[in-house]
Write a protein that holds these residues in place. Structure first.
Motif, short mmCIF file in Angstrom:
data_model
loop_
_atom_site.label_atom_id
_atom_site.label_comp_id
_atom_site.label_asym_id
_atom_site.label_seq_id
_atom_site.Cartn_x
_atom_site.Cartn_y
_atom_site.Cartn_z
N PHE A 73 24.69 22.67 -3.27
CA PHE A 73 25.40 22.24 -2.06
C PHE A 73 24.45 21.96 -0.91
N ALA A 74 23.35 22.75 -0.79
CA ALA A 74 22.42 22.54 0.32
C ALA A 74 21.68 21.21 0.16
N VAL A 75 21.20 20.91 -1.05
CA VAL A 75 20.47 19.66 -1.27
C VAL A 75 21.39 18.47 -0.99
N ARG A 76 22.59 18.52 -1.54
CA ARG A 76 23.55 17.44 -1.31
C ARG A 76 24.01 17.43 0.14
N GLY A 77 24.25 18.62 0.69
CA GLY A 77 24.78 18.72 2.04
C GLY A 77 23.79 18.26 3.09
N ALA A 78 22.49 18.51 2.89
CA ALA A 78 21.49 18.07 3.87
C ALA A 78 21.52 16.55 3.98
N ARG A 79 21.58 15.88 2.85
CA ARG A 79 21.63 14.41 2.87
C ARG A 79 22.91 13.91 3.53
N GLU A 80 24.03 14.53 3.16
CA GLU A 80 25.31 14.09 3.71
C GLU A 80 25.43 14.42 5.20
N MET A 81 24.85 15.53 5.63
CA MET A 81 24.94 15.91 7.04
C MET A 81 24.19 14.91 7.91
N VAL A 82 23.01 14.48 7.45
CA VAL A 82 22.25 13.48 8.19
C VAL A 82 23.05 12.17 8.27
N GLU A 83 23.65 11.76 7.16
CA GLU A 83 24.45 10.52 7.14
C GLU A 83 25.67 10.66 8.06
#
Length: 430
Positions: free
Chosen positions: A89-99
């Protein structure tokens, strides 16, 4: 709360042969308007347009506890066990949070960060951390002292790793945008609505009685009926699970994280984000240095037991919270197992000099006079009965209920994928 007169849910509503459902006030009730609760409401409205979602929050607005009291770091996922929920979730979430921040105009920056070894005994752990990051698919670069000083001229260490995907943002602003988006899609947000009682009928759903915070509980108050309930109550999540009739596998022990700011005239000593090598026995990252989206340099946090679930300073004490914690065997086991670590954290809490010593391991030029007190946060740490600290996100289900029982850092970073995962569970129940 039991019976038709109290809950408003007819006892016969779920009986075989009935052609209609009881009159629900919502399809899903979400308890808690922190970033995880709001991300869940947002995910529900996107996954099933027209679904009636109501968020219940005891405070006067969103994100006033864990979400609004952190250093605003978008974590990359470098620390977490490969394959764990935190890692994925963190790896995916970091990318999605920036977007998400870019799309919504929320201030953010992908800064990268350094994790620095200051002692030879930390070098094997630093190398293992770099390997773990690569296993999680994170860009990691190992640096020697000269390369480290190019990034952070005032930082001292033997070696470091650079994690390029780490960033910063304002998670309070993210939570506000999630709330607006969920409301625009039809969700209702009810502030000043503290959950006092939950009545669950396995063939029907849940009825929840609320009251204003601080109001004496006289057994009255608005009742909302729903097909399912999602518990994202953070510091109170285990209590909400118990009110629903479920027995959570872990209970919350609150830890206060205390911060300082570097005084403005000395802020140039830290360019970005600098962390020590963490102790793998604990879920805490140690005292670190982070330049936030507001330009201030945050120093901390330490981690000391809070004397109340919302004990943001040493003066805030709740006798009922303390008694509740002391009655649990897990708290005593935790204290016996980690008392030396806890003693060090307590010393840094009581002594600015000791806190400064911890900072000076990374930033030798800093002095006590450079530290300015900053608002503290409280971490809702789940602890098992044997005193084990739960080191991954923990989500459990009961009839008509989904409970998020452990979602500390990096939950803000990972809130969008966590919200989707929780939404999928509750939609499967519906």
């Amino acid at each position: 709360m039991s019976g038709e007169a109290r809950s408003g849910v007819p006892a016969s509503a779920g009986a075989p042969g009935r052609r209609h459902s009881p009159a629900y006030d919502a399809d899903v009730l979400v308890v808690g308007a922190g970033i995880v609760g709001l991300a869940t409401a947002y995910a529900l409205t996107r996954a099933r347009p027209g679904l009636r979602v109501t968020v219940l929050e005891k405070e006067a607005g969103p994100a006033l506890h864990q979400t609004g009291r952190n250093s605003g770091v978008i974590h990359s996922g470098v620390y977490y066990r490969p394959g764990s929920l935190k890692a994925r979730f963190a790896v995916r979430g970091a990318r999605e949070m920036v977007e998400f921040c870019a799309e919504r105009g929320i201030p953010h920056e992908v800064t990268g960060k350094l994790v620095v070894a200051t002692d030879r005994t930390e070098l094997p752990r630093l190398h293992a951390l770099a390997q773990r990051g690569r296993e999680n698919g994170i860009p990691v670069r190992e640096l020697g002292p000269a390369q480290m000083r190019e990034r952070e001229p005032h930082i001292t260490g033997l070696a470091a790793i650079e994690v390029a995907s780490t960033g910063i943002c304002d998670f309070g602003a993210v939570a506000g945008e999630l709330a607006r988006s969920a409301e625009a899609a039809g969700a209702r947000l009810r502030y000043g609505a503290e959950v006092r009682e939950i009545d669950r009928r396995e063939s029907v759903g849940v009825a929840v009685r609320t009251a204003s915070p601080g109001q004496k509980d006289d057994g009255t108050g608005p009742v909302l009926r729903a097909r399912a309930l999602v518990n994202c109550a953070g510091l109170g999540c285990d209590r909400i699970a118990a009110l629903a009739g479920d027995e959570p596998s872990a209970r919350i022990v609150p830890f206060r994280g205390e911060y300082y700011h570097l005084r403005e005239e000395r802020a140039e000593l830290v360019r970005g984000l600098v962390y020590p090598v963490p102790d793998p026995a604990f879920p805490f990252l140690g005292v670190h240095l982070t330049r936030g989206i507001d330009g201030r340099v945050h120093l901390g946090p330490n981690a000391v037991p809070a004397l109340a679930r919302e004990g943001y300073d040493r003066r805030t004490v709740s006798a009922s919270d303390l008694v509740e914690s002391l009655r649990r065997p897990g708290a005593w086991q935790l204290a016996r197992r980690h008392w030396r670590y806890g003693a060090g954290e307590l010393r840094r809490s009581l002594s600015r000099r000791a806190f400064t010593e911890a900072v000076r391991r990374l930033l030798p030029e800093v002095t006590e006079a450079d530290l300015r007190p900053a608002p503290a946060g409280v971490r809702a740490q789940a602890v098992l009965r044997d005193g084990t600290l739960v080191d991954d996100f923990l989500i459990e289900e009961g009839p008509h209920t989904v409970h998020v029982l452990n979602a500390p850092s990096p939950a803000a970073t990972a809130s969008l994928p966590i919200g989707r995962a929780v939404a999928e569970r509750v939609l499967a129940q519906l």
